[in-house]
Structures are given as C-alpha cells and as structure tokens.
Design an enzyme around this catalytic site. Structure first.
Site, PDB file in Angstrom:
ATOM      1  N   HIS A  19       0.178  -1.629  -0.116  1.00  0.00           N
ATOM      2  CA  HIS A  19       0.130   0.220   0.023  1.00  0.00           C
ATOM      3  C   HIS A  19       1.094   1.415   0.199  1.00  0.00           C
ATOM      4  O   HIS A  19       1.886   1.331   0.509  1.00  0.00           O
ATOM      5  CB  HIS A  19      -1.186  -0.135   1.337  1.00  0.00           C
ATOM      6  CG  HIS A  19      -0.562  -0.363   2.185  1.00  0.00           C
ATOM      7  ND1 HIS A  19       0.511   1.124   3.339  1.00  0.00           N
ATOM      8  CD2 HIS A  19       0.050  -0.894   3.125  1.00  0.00           C
ATOM      9  CE1 HIS A  19       0.529   0.570   4.182  1.00  0.00           C
ATOM     10  NE2 HIS A  19       0.573  -0.487   4.376  1.00  0.00           N
ATOM     11  N   HIS A  22       3.671   2.094   2.073  1.00  0.00           N
ATOM     12  CA  HIS A  22       5.400   1.052   2.113  1.00  0.00           C
ATOM     13  C   HIS A  22       5.961   1.642   1.653  1.00  0.00           C
ATOM     14  O   HIS A  22       6.942   1.300   1.257  1.00  0.00           O
ATOM     15  CB  HIS A  22       4.850   0.033   1.456  1.00  0.00           C
ATOM     16  CG  HIS A  22       4.237  -0.945   2.526  1.00  0.00           C
ATOM     17  ND1 HIS A  22       3.285  -2.267   2.018  1.00  0.00           N
ATOM     18  CD2 HIS A  22       4.349  -1.556   3.676  1.00  0.00           C
ATOM     19  CE1 HIS A  22       3.023  -2.589   2.739  1.00  0.00           C
ATOM     20  NE2 HIS A  22       3.400  -2.023   3.862  1.00  0.00           N
ATOM     21  N   CYS A 125      -1.440  -8.785  20.204  1.00  0.00           N
ATOM     22  CA  CYS A 125      -2.266  -7.783  19.751  1.00  0.00           C
ATOM     23  C   CYS A 125      -1.765  -8.715  17.999  1.00  0.00           C
ATOM     24  O   CYS A 125      -0.339  -9.120  17.828  1.00  0.00           O
ATOM     25  CB  CYS A 125      -2.072  -6.891  18.896  1.00  0.00           C
ATOM     26  SG  CYS A 125      -2.938  -6.211  17.299  1.00  0.00           S
ATOM     27  N   CYS A 128       0.151  -6.546  15.740  1.00  0.00           N
ATOM     28  CA  CYS A 128       1.693  -5.724  16.178  1.00  0.00           C
ATOM     29  C   CYS A 128       2.212  -7.146  16.121  1.00  0.00           C
ATOM     30  O   CYS A 128       3.343  -7.009  16.135  1.00  0.00           O
ATOM     31  CB  CYS A 128       1.130  -5.183  17.334  1.00  0.00           C
ATOM     32  SG  CYS A 128       1.025  -3.449  17.470  1.00  0.00           S
ATOM     33  N   CYS A 144      -6.327  -2.707  19.668  1.00  0.00           N
ATOM     34  CA  CYS A 144      -5.519  -2.305  18.927  1.00  0.00           C
ATOM     35  C   CYS A 144      -6.017  -0.800  18.408  1.00  0.00           C
ATOM     36  O   CYS A 144      -6.712  -0.789  17.788  1.00  0.00           O
ATOM     37  CB  CYS A 144      -4.543  -2.893  18.683  1.00  0.00           C
ATOM     38  SG  CYS A 144      -3.215  -2.096  17.407  1.00  0.00           S
ATOM     39  N   HIS A 147      -5.263  -1.153  14.598  1.00  0.00           N
ATOM     40  CA  HIS A 147      -5.471  -2.577  14.155  1.00  0.00           C
ATOM     41  C   HIS A 147      -6.372  -2.320  14.023  1.00  0.00           C
ATOM     42  O   HIS A 147      -7.266  -3.409  12.958  1.00  0.00           O
ATOM     43  CB  HIS A 147      -4.589  -4.271  14.037  1.00  0.00           C
ATOM     44  CG  HIS A 147      -3.116  -3.415  13.745  1.00  0.00           C
ATOM     45  ND1 HIS A 147      -1.927  -3.380  14.004  1.00  0.00           N
ATOM     46  CD2 HIS A 147      -2.247  -3.635  12.107  1.00  0.00           C
ATOM     47  CE1 HIS A 147      -0.877  -3.368  13.803  1.00  0.00           C
ATOM     48  NE2 HIS A 147      -0.680  -3.819  12.782  1.00  0.00           N
ATOM     49  N   LYS A 294      -6.331   8.724   9.287  1.00  0.00           N
ATOM     50  CA  LYS A 294      -5.845   7.293   8.813  1.00  0.00           C
ATOM     51  C   LYS A 294      -6.513   6.983   7.833  1.00  0.00           C
ATOM     52  O   LYS A 294      -7.621   6.410   7.464  1.00  0.00           O
ATOM     53  CB  LYS A 294      -5.490   6.063   9.981  1.00  0.00           C
ATOM     54  CG  LYS A 294      -4.152   6.155  10.564  1.00  0.00           C
ATOM     55  CD  LYS A 294      -4.438   4.583  11.688  1.00  0.00           C
ATOM     56  CE  LYS A 294      -3.551   3.567  11.259  1.00  0.00           C
ATOM     57  NZ  LYS A 294      -3.081   3.176  12.131  1.00  0.00           N
ATOM     58  N   LYS A 297      -9.854   0.372   4.897  1.00  0.00           N
ATOM     59  CA  LYS A 297     -10.686  -0.133   4.378  1.00  0.00           C
ATOM     60  C   LYS A 297     -11.312   0.086   4.513  1.00  0.00           C
ATOM     61  O   LYS A 297     -12.633   0.553   3.802  1.00  0.00           O
ATOM     62  CB  LYS A 297     -10.324  -1.853   3.713  1.00  0.00           C
ATOM     63  CG  LYS A 297      -9.229  -2.285   2.909  1.00  0.00           C
ATOM     64  CD  LYS A 297      -8.900  -3.185   2.604  1.00  0.00           C
ATOM     65  CE  LYS A 297      -7.672  -3.897   2.144  1.00  0.00           C
ATOM     66  NZ  LYS A 297      -6.373  -4.916   2.798  1.00  0.00           N
TER      67      LYS A 297
HETATM   68  N1  MSP Z   1       7.276  -7.041   9.154  1.00  0.00           N
HETATM   69  C1  MSP Z   1       7.403  -5.312   9.733  1.00  0.00           C
HETATM   70  C2  MSP Z   1       8.815  -4.732   9.375  1.00  0.00           C
HETATM   71  C3  MSP Z   1       9.969  -6.162   9.850  1.00  0.00           C
HETATM   72  S1  MSP Z   1      11.040  -5.044  10.136  1.00  0.00           S
HETATM   73  C4  MSP Z   1      12.582  -6.125  10.243  1.00  0.00           C
HETATM   74  C5  MSP Z   1       6.828  -5.124   9.452  1.00  0.00           C
HETATM   75  N2  MSP Z   1       5.579  -4.700   8.419  1.00  0.00           N
HETATM   76  S2  MSP Z   1       4.234  -4.051   7.750  1.00  0.00           S
HETATM   77  O1  MSP Z   1       3.938  -4.740   6.209  1.00  0.00           O
HETATM   78  O2  MSP Z   1       3.358  -3.795   8.420  1.00  0.00           O
HETATM   79  O3  MSP Z   1       5.242  -2.360   7.534  1.00  0.00           O
HETATM   80  C6  MSP Z   1       6.391  -2.539   6.974  1.00  0.00           C
HETATM   81  C7  MSP Z   1       6.859  -0.653   6.496  1.00  0.00           C
HETATM   82  O4  MSP Z   1       6.320  -0.162   6.097  1.00  0.00           O
HETATM   83  C8  MSP Z   1       7.731  -0.162   7.988  1.00  0.00           C
HETATM   84  O5  MSP Z   1       8.836   0.133   7.754  1.00  0.00           O
HETATM   85  C9  MSP Z   1       6.243   0.432   8.519  1.00  0.00           C
HETATM   86  O6  MSP Z   1       6.803   1.611   9.207  1.00  0.00           O
HETATM   87  C10 MSP Z   1       5.501   0.686   7.142  1.00  0.00           C
HETATM   88  N3  MSP Z   1       4.262   1.504   7.698  1.00  0.00           N
HETATM   89  C11 MSP Z   1       3.244   0.128   7.083  1.00  0.00           C
HETATM   90  N4  MSP Z   1       2.367   1.634   7.050  1.00  0.00           N
HETATM   91  C12 MSP Z   1       2.367   2.586   6.612  1.00  0.00           C
HETATM   92  C13 MSP Z   1       1.743   4.023   7.096  1.00  0.00           C
HETATM   93  N5  MSP Z   1       0.459   3.797   6.109  1.00  0.00           N
HETATM   94  N6  MSP Z   1       2.523   4.546   6.053  1.00  0.00           N
HETATM   95  C14 MSP Z   1       3.754   4.704   6.792  1.00  0.00           C
HETATM   96  N7  MSP Z   1       4.149   4.005   6.706  1.00  0.00           N
HETATM   97  C15 MSP Z   1       3.828   2.455   6.994  1.00  0.00           C
HETATM   98  O7  MSP Z   1       5.750  -3.986  10.291  1.00  0.00           O
END
Ligand code: MSP
Length: 473
Positions: A19, A22, A125, A128, A144, A147, A294, A297
């Site tokens: 998304h 990322h 959670c 998380c 949470c 989430h 935020k 969905k």
């Molecule tokens: N799998 C763990 C990370 C393990 S690192 C050893 C995880 N995955 S995640 O898919 O939830 O998030 C991946 C990255 O995307 C993280 O740096 C997280 O902070 C970032 N983001 C997830 N949602 C986000 C937003 N809405 N906005 C900006 N960054 C976000 O956590």
C-alpha cells in the site's frame, strides 16, 4: 577514499499487497543509497519480505491457498512494486529462504546465555505481533488502535530474551549516539520505553504458531516473528557463516514510527548478545494519512500506489513523497495536493525551466557544457548527513527556483534584441551551469529526470525535448 555503505529497509509482512504507506522505507533508503553511490562509495542496499507468523498463515487459509504459494505470490508483488518505485536494491531477502532460516537458528544458539523459559499471561495484538501491557490494554479500551482489532488473552510458555542483560549498555549507546536514533523526539521516547522494557518473549508454542522457524532443541516451540525478521539485516550479509564486517554495522536503517521500538530495543539487544556492533543510524519516518485521517479499508480512503504511479508517472510520486512528506513526520496525501504539486511545481518550476532554457539555447546556438564539472554544496551535504532528506530536496528545489528567477531578471532574449549577443551567450551558459549543478542535487531524488536533464544540457547542441518533461494536466 571509497567507503562501504550498508542501508536497510523494514521488511513488510506479505499478508496483502503493497500500500502507499510502504513507499517511505524504500524511497528514503534509495535516496541515501543513490547519494552515496554518487560519492563513489560501494553501497549494499537490502530489501525483503517478512513471511512467517499467524497473521500471514491465517490470511493464506482464508484465501484457500497453501501458505507457501501465498507468500511466494505476495513476495513477488512486493518485488515488482519496489522496482516500479525505481528503487535499486542490491540484496533481496525472504524470511522463508532456507539460508535465512538456518542462520536464524544459529543466532538463537549464540544467544542462549541470555534466553530463559517462563510462562506468561497477557494481552496480545496479532496485528502488531506483540504483547501489550495491562496499561496499554486499558488505555486503548481493549482494541489495538493501529489494527482496530481487540487484543486477545494469551497464556503460554515462552522463551524470553533477557533485555535486562543489556539495558545499561544500550542506554549508554543511545545517549551517546553510538546508535543514533532520529528524529530526536523519537530517541527520547525510545529511552523511556527502554527504561520500562520487560524481558521480551521470543517464541510461541507450536500449537499456537506453526508457520515459523523451529526453536533449536525444543520441538514444542517456534520462533517469534520479530526475532526471525530483525535478524534479516545480518543474515542477508551471510551472518554467521560469513565475516560481515565489510558492511556491518549498517550506516542507515530506515523504519516506520510504529516499529521503531523493535529496532531500538530488541534488535540492539540481539546484536549486543551476539557481540556485534550496533547500527550507526536508525531513522523513523511517519505515516501516510489522507486528508489528515488514517487510511483504512473500512473508511474507503485507501490510496492505491499503482494509481498514484499511473496518474503522473514515477518522478511525480518520488517528488511528492520525498519532498512534501517531512522525512520524520506524518505526511498527508490527497489527490488535490498531488495535482497541485505536479502542475505547479514539477511542471512549472522544473519542466518549464528545462523547456524554456533549452529553447533559448537552441535559438542562440549555445552548445551544452560537455565538460561539466559539479560544484560542491556543503550545506546540502550537511543536511544529507543529518538524514533530513525532505530538507535536502527543498534545498535543491530552491536552486531550481533561483534559476527561474535569474531568467526573468536577466532576460537573455532582451539582450539579443539589443544586439548584445555575447552577453546573452554568457548569461545562457551560466544558467545552464546553474541548472546542471542543481540537477546533481536532484539526482538522488529524481534519478530518471536528472539523467534526461544532464543529457540535454551536456550534448554538443542543446535541443529542447519534443514533449516537455512534465506535460501539464
Ligand atoms: N514486518 C514488519 C517489519 C519487520 S522489519 C524487521 C512490519 N511490516 S509492515 O508491512 O507492517 O510494515 C512495513 C513498513 O511499512 C514499516 O516500516 C512500517 O512502519 C511501514 N508502514 C506501514 N504502514 C504505513 C503507513 N500507513 N505509512 C507509512 N509507513 C507505514 O512492520
């Protein structure tokens, strides 16, 4: 002298498609990697996918797909996505890679002096993948906030990593910036969390979690996803099979604010337990909001990254998220703001400048600066060494705006009209020199655009692009 540089990104869970949130990890790390490459340094840039844990296992089951097939497919989607962002990583790791799994088991064994088994009851959670304190549970009314899912009560036997073995050393390392946590307000939060941090659970009973790396020597337990995932930063370099000292400690680790806690406490504790040095810099970026809210969905306000890419192309996406999102704070995305940034800034400030200057040069037969040599910009370098990428981008953009102002003020076309051709030629050459310099500063942010601009203005004869770089929409 050329240095070795290692930059890492958080590895996303593969429980869905990428998304827009990322994009930050990749864009920030990519900007840094490109900046270092330009300096002639040798960069290793890791990316990857986090593929174990209940959350993923359940999602695969919901879609009636065998879990391995499910993670293969989603990991592939992430790899395609990262490439679409123009991100040039050198190493890609999946936590289901055989080498990774075996190496994590070795890591576990090396940490055994700091590991003990105990039983625990608490709130968990699944989003998380962590236990929360009773206080957190109360404050959030049992749900949470990240989430929107109720915490579940878990009682289980777990292995624990004795954080208390490392607290003093870690606190001193954070305070002295041996591991530099940015921004500063987050560093303060992390120091507070560290103070209160209990030992952390690093395994789950197999009956609760089957999709994970087995704990060596205990068939009834599987490793907690975070121990598995965090280790990726060194297993990808070959630890412990290989000597990783050429690239470890990392020069920069990029993570989002929600997972900074894992990287500021558990991760350094693991490293200290292994006798490895701590990463030099850990930066945490904010979240992407939309219209200040935020994305979710259920609210129907999720922004699809591929839509953003399709609308104005990659440079626009990189421009928006690297300049209009403060590196360390939450960012807001709305289509309206995106349109304005594209039309008023990329198209007007930069696209028009290129078109206008190239046209003037062509008309007056001014050739490109074939022997162009870039100047040094100490201020820009200083901002880059603070990892404040959005500010460095601002700095570069101000240079672009100044060139526009110079054209308006110095009016080379008027000089031609007055017959002052030589003077006009001098002005145009110096404008081209300014633009090529600004272009160097832009390169880590907008690599493709920068290559195009360099090509135009360092060719023997300057020809404006047939289609403007950023056609107005
Ligand atoms: N799998 C763990 C990370 C393990 S690192 C050893 C995880 N995955 S995640 O898919 O939830 O998030 C991946 C990255 O995307 C993280 O740096 C997280 O902070 C970032 N983001 C997830 N949602 C986000 C937003 N809405 N906005 C900006 N960054 C976000 O956590």
């Amino acid at each position: 002298m050329s240095k070795n540089i290692y930059v890492t990104t958080a590895i996303p869970y593969v429980n869905g498609a990428p998304h827009i949130g990322h994009v930050f990890d990749y864009l920030l790390a990519d900007t840094y990697a490109r900046y270092q490459n330009k300096k002639g340094n040798k960069v290793r840039f890791q990316a990857g996918t986090d593929e174990h844990g209940n959350k993923i296992f359940k999602k695969a089951a919901e879609s009636n797909t065998p879990v391995k097939e499910y993670v293969d497919k989603n990991s592939e989607k992430f790899q395609e996505f990262i490439k679409k962002l123009g991100v040039e990583y050198t190493d890609f790791i999946r936590t289901t890679d055989e080498d990774h799994e075996r190496r994590v088991q070795e890591i576990w064994k090396k940490l055994e002096d700091h590991i003990y088994k105990d039983s625990y009851e608490g709130w968990y959670c699944e989003g998380c993948e962590r236990f929360v304190t009773d206080n957190e549970h109360k404050e959030n009314d049992g749900v949470c906030p990240d989430h929107q899912k109720p915490y579940i009560k878990l009682e289980e036997e777990n292995y624990y990593l004795r954080i208390s073995d490392f607290k003093d050393e870690l606190k001193a390392a954070i305070l002295s910036d041996t591991i530099k946590i940015l921004p500063d307000f987050r560093k303060k939060e992390m120091l507070k969390l560290l103070e209160d941090s209990p030992d952390v659970s690093i395994s789950r009973p197999k009956k609760q979690l089957t999709w994970g790396i087995p704990v060596p020597g205990d068939d009834s337990q599987v490793m907690y996803v975070w121990l598995d995932a965090l280790s990726n930063y060194i297993t990808v370099l070959g630890y412990p099979d290989k000597d990783i000292s050429d690239f470890w400690p990392a020069d920069l680790q990029v993570v989002g604010k929600d997972i900074l806690r894992f990287h500021s406490i558990i991760w350094p504790a693991i490293l200290l337990g292994l006798g490895l040095p701590l990463p030099k810099v850990l930066i945490s970026h904010g979240f992407v909001l939309t219209g200040g809210a935020k994305m979710s969905k259920s609210l129907g306000n999720v922004v699809e990254p591929l839509e953003v890419l399709d609308k104005y192309g990659l440079p626009a996406l990189r421009y928006y998220f690297l300049r209009h999102a403060d590196t360390f704070l939450d960012a807001d995305f709305t289509w309206e703001k995106y349109d304005t940034a594209y039309n008023n800034e990329l198209a007007n400030d930069l696209g028009n400048l290129v078109q206008r200057l190239a046209t003037l040069c062509k008309k007056n037969e001014i050739g490109g600066l074939t022997e162009f040599e870039a100047k040094e910009y100490k201020e820009y370098d200083a901002i880059m060494s603070d990892f404040y990428f959005s500010k460095a981008f601002d700095y570069a953009w101000e240079k672009v705006q100044k060139i526009n102002k110079r054209i308006d003020d110095e009016k080379p076309w008027a000089l031609v009209k007055e017959g002052k051709n030589e003077e006009a030629a001098e002005v145009l050459k110096s404008l081209v020199d300014d633009l090529l310099n600004a272009n160097e500063l832009l390169e880590p942010f907008l690599p493709d655009t920068s290559v195009q601009i360099r090509k135009i203005f360092t060719s023997d004869s300057i020809v404006p692009p047939a289609v403007p770089l950023f056609p107005k929409k």
